[in-house]
Design an enzyme around this catalytic site. Structure first.
Site, PDB file in Angstrom:
ATOM      1  N   LYS A  24      63.698  22.601  75.025  1.00  9.31           N
ATOM      2  CA  LYS A  24      64.700  23.354  75.765  1.00  9.31           C
ATOM      3  C   LYS A  24      66.182  22.914  75.649  1.00  9.31           C
ATOM      4  O   LYS A  24      66.715  22.936  74.650  1.00  9.31           O
ATOM      5  CB  LYS A  24      64.304  23.917  77.224  1.00  9.31           C
ATOM      6  CG  LYS A  24      63.143  24.727  77.266  1.00  9.31           C
ATOM      7  CD  LYS A  24      63.007  25.389  78.794  1.00  9.31           C
ATOM      8  CE  LYS A  24      61.624  26.208  78.942  1.00  9.31           C
ATOM      9  NZ  LYS A  24      61.987  27.545  78.411  1.00  9.31           N
TER      10      LYS A  24
ATOM     11  N   ASP B  95      55.484  17.665  82.472  1.00  6.86           N
ATOM     12  CA  ASP B  95      55.988  18.546  81.400  1.00  6.86           C
ATOM     13  C   ASP B  95      57.348  18.867  82.033  1.00  6.86           C
ATOM     14  O   ASP B  95      57.659  19.678  83.062  1.00  6.86           O
ATOM     15  CB  ASP B  95      55.383  19.851  81.502  1.00  6.86           C
ATOM     16  CG  ASP B  95      55.900  20.854  80.567  1.00  6.86           C
ATOM     17  OD1 ASP B  95      56.999  20.586  80.347  1.00  6.86           O
ATOM     18  OD2 ASP B  95      55.269  21.856  80.488  1.00  6.86           O
TER      19      ASP B  95
ATOM     20  N   TYR C 150      53.010  26.446  84.367  1.00 10.16           N
ATOM     21  CA  TYR C 150      53.268  26.930  82.988  1.00 10.16           C
ATOM     22  C   TYR C 150      53.589  25.982  81.937  1.00 10.16           C
ATOM     23  O   TYR C 150      54.071  24.870  82.406  1.00 10.16           O
ATOM     24  CB  TYR C 150      54.315  28.011  82.979  1.00 10.16           C
ATOM     25  CG  TYR C 150      54.499  28.493  81.743  1.00 10.16           C
ATOM     26  CD1 TYR C 150      53.740  29.714  81.205  1.00 10.16           C
ATOM     27  CD2 TYR C 150      55.594  28.028  81.129  1.00 10.16           C
ATOM     28  CE1 TYR C 150      53.914  30.043  80.043  1.00 10.16           C
ATOM     29  CE2 TYR C 150      55.662  28.661  79.691  1.00 10.16           C
ATOM     30  CZ  TYR C 150      54.915  29.518  79.240  1.00 10.16           C
ATOM     31  OH  TYR C 150      55.080  30.106  78.033  1.00 10.16           O
TER      32      TYR C 150
ATOM     33  N   TYR D 206      56.658  38.933  75.408  1.00 11.18           N
ATOM     34  CA  TYR D 206      55.597  39.658  76.231  1.00 11.18           C
ATOM     35  C   TYR D 206      56.113  41.009  76.430  1.00 11.18           C
ATOM     36  O   TYR D 206      56.487  41.408  77.373  1.00 11.18           O
ATOM     37  CB  TYR D 206      55.787  39.041  77.627  1.00 11.18           C
ATOM     38  CG  TYR D 206      55.326  37.449  77.888  1.00 11.18           C
ATOM     39  CD1 TYR D 206      54.150  37.346  77.721  1.00 11.18           C
ATOM     40  CD2 TYR D 206      56.234  36.450  77.727  1.00 11.18           C
ATOM     41  CE1 TYR D 206      53.382  36.135  78.018  1.00 11.18           C
ATOM     42  CE2 TYR D 206      55.650  35.137  77.583  1.00 11.18           C
ATOM     43  CZ  TYR D 206      54.323  34.884  77.787  1.00 11.18           C
ATOM     44  OH  TYR D 206      53.795  33.562  77.856  1.00 11.18           O
TER      45      TYR D 206
HETATM   46  N1  PMP Z   1      56.664  23.894  79.568  1.00 13.42           N
HETATM   47  C1  PMP Z   1      57.439  24.565  80.459  1.00 13.42           C
HETATM   48  C2  PMP Z   1      57.664  23.943  81.836  1.00 13.42           C
HETATM   49  C3  PMP Z   1      58.102  25.483  80.276  1.00 13.42           C
HETATM   50  O1  PMP Z   1      58.831  26.232  80.899  1.00 13.42           O
HETATM   51  C4  PMP Z   1      58.145  26.106  78.815  1.00 13.42           C
HETATM   52  C5  PMP Z   1      58.838  27.343  78.196  1.00 13.42           C
HETATM   53  N2  PMP Z   1      59.296  28.200  79.233  1.00 13.42           N
HETATM   54  C6  PMP Z   1      57.281  25.604  78.032  1.00 13.42           C
HETATM   55  C7  PMP Z   1      56.412  24.387  78.284  1.00 13.42           C
HETATM   56  C8  PMP Z   1      57.033  25.968  76.604  1.00 13.42           C
HETATM   57  O2  PMP Z   1      58.143  25.851  75.896  1.00 13.42           O
HETATM   58  P1  PMP Z   1      58.356  26.587  74.276  1.00 13.42           P
HETATM   59  O3  PMP Z   1      58.753  28.128  75.075  1.00 13.42           O
HETATM   60  O4  PMP Z   1      59.433  26.346  74.000  1.00 13.42           O
HETATM   61  O5  PMP Z   1      57.171  26.754  73.637  1.00 13.42           O
END
Ligand code: PMP
Length: 430
Positions: free
Chosen positions: A275, A246, A145, A18
């Protein structure tokens, strides 16, 4: 080792998350990382408050993770996953199946969090095809997100991820009002009314509900009430909708439970992890689902699940993840996260009284200061670096999610830096 010329090249040629290529914010060169410390090229050490965006839960340069990587590398770094399997993928998947709720028994290994979300959404679409229906709508929450790829972005908060930019290109999904009842607030049924209304009106078109359980991360670092999640599960059951959780950010202890869904005693039909899966060593994610969903997908016209990336099940990443999960399974994180939570409560919650602060909140090893004004990112980042800490604020949020092994002293250094940062008007936009 790292010259001003390198920094200049970076500025001219390399995109960071970003950022603008015309006028990028300053970047800080890091040349080594150890435990909870990042080392800058000029030799300064910073206490890490970010775990590299939720990932480095065991800290940096961990000997066990390094050893797992080296051992795997000596055997084989990569091999295609089509028609081939290998010990690291099997070991990791066994652990994932054992650690997650019993119903989740089929594992898809994906390359990154966003891809794990794409895979989850595709599973939901194919599940309905397998049932002879074409359902293509997802119900989700504002302020959510889920990643930056297009399908994931289509279920991110419409304002934060600028859906207006992509109008006509992004599919339009259903967004319920963001939960307002905080994690420890008294539950108010009205908080669920918008979600309930949308589910009732549209359930025949909805393929799945997708949400971040309990902690809405990048969309605002908000902690919502477990009853909300319980009611989502109940409505999904009532209408036969799939629930995608998620847990890419929350998975593996960050919220104080191994998985945030446990705060509500809820099991999703599809679970996304990423992550911290590899302890932050390298990119890997996983999407788990039930036997029933997997079987139904296989009944769709395709006859199989339509996804298979080149680096699927990369052995290096799987071996590191298996070791990271072995460390998680040993359980020390529970006392570490509880101690971080208590210390953050002691040291951050009083900042609630500061005139610059709208709200201070803590859950597990996550501490958040929400300010009234958006931060002046460049000025605040520089202040933090000068104070020997790595904290990356955004919008109106200054937050901490340190590696679990952080010492009480290092954590205090982080919270003190935040406290002192609040006193400078120049750290905020007017
Ligand atoms: N879902 C959530 C809840 C996240 O916090 C993130 C990353 N911040 C993602 C999906 C996307 O993961 P990535 O950046 O490894 O593509």
């Amino acid at each position: 080792m790292f010259t001003p010329d390198d920094l200049d090249f970076d500025r001219q040629h390399i995109w960071h998350p970003y950022t603008s290529m015309r006028d990028p914010l300053p970047c800080y060169p890091v040349v080594a990382a150890q435990g909870c410390q990042l080392q800058l090229a000029d030799g300064r050490e910073l206490v890490d408050g970010m775990s590299s965006w939720w990932a480095a839960i065991h800290g940096y340069n961990h000997p066990r993770l390094n050893q797992a990587l080296q051992q795997q590398m000596a055997q084989m770094s990569h091999v295609m996953f089509g028609g081939i399997t290998h010990p690291a993928a099997v070991a990791l998947s066994r652990q994932l199946v054992a650690m997650t709720p019993e119903a989740l028994e089929c594992v898809f290994l994906a390359d990154s969090g966003s891809i794990a979300v794409e895979v989850a959404m595709k599973m939901a679409l194919q599940y309905w095809l397998g049932r002879g229906e074409r359902r293509q709508t997802f119900l989700t929450l504002k302020r959510g997100y889920h990643g930056d790829t297009f399908a994931a972005m289509a279920v991110c908060d419409p304002e934060n991820s600028m859906h207006s930019l992509w109008r006509g290109y992004l599919p339009e999904h259903l967004f319920a009002a963001a939960p307002q009842c905080g994690f420890t607030d008294t539950w108010d049924d009205a908080d669920f009314s918008d979600f309930a209304r949308l589910a009732e009106q549209h359930h025949r078109d909805i393929a799945a509900v997708i949400l971040e359980p309990i902690v809405q991360g990048a969309g605002g670092m908000r902690f919502y009430h477990p009853r909300y999640l319980q009611q989502v599960r109940a409505l999904c059951d009532r209408y036969g909708l799939l629930l995608i959780a998620d847990e890419i950010a929350t998975g593996f202890g960050r919220s104080g439970k191994l998985f945030a869904c446990e705060h509500a005693g809820v099991t999703p039909d599809i679970l996304c992890l990423g992550k911290a899966l590899t302890g932050g060593m390298m990119t890997l994610a996983a999407t788990l689902t039930t036997r029933e969903v997997a079987d139904t997908i296989s009944r769709s016209a395709a006859g199989c699940f339509m996804h298979g990336p080149t680096f699927m099940g990369n052995p290096l990443a799987c071996a590191v993840a298996a070791e990271s999960l072995a460390m998680v399974a040993e359980g020390e994180w529970q006392t570490q996260v509880a101690a971080i939570e208590q210390q953050l409560q002691r040291e951050l919650l009083p900042l609630q009284l500061h005139p610059a602060v709208a709200q201070a909140r803590v859950l597990g090893a996550i501490g958040v200061i929400e300010t009234h004004q958006p931060v002046n990112m460049a000025a605040l980042q520089q202040f933090f670096v000068e104070r020997g800490v790595w904290i990356r604020p955004f919008g109106r949020l200054i937050y901490l999610m340190p590696p679990y092994l952080i010492s009480a002293q290092a954590l205090s250094q982080l919270t003190r830096a935040i406290r002192d940062a609040l006193d400078h008007a120049g750290h905020f936009q007017p």
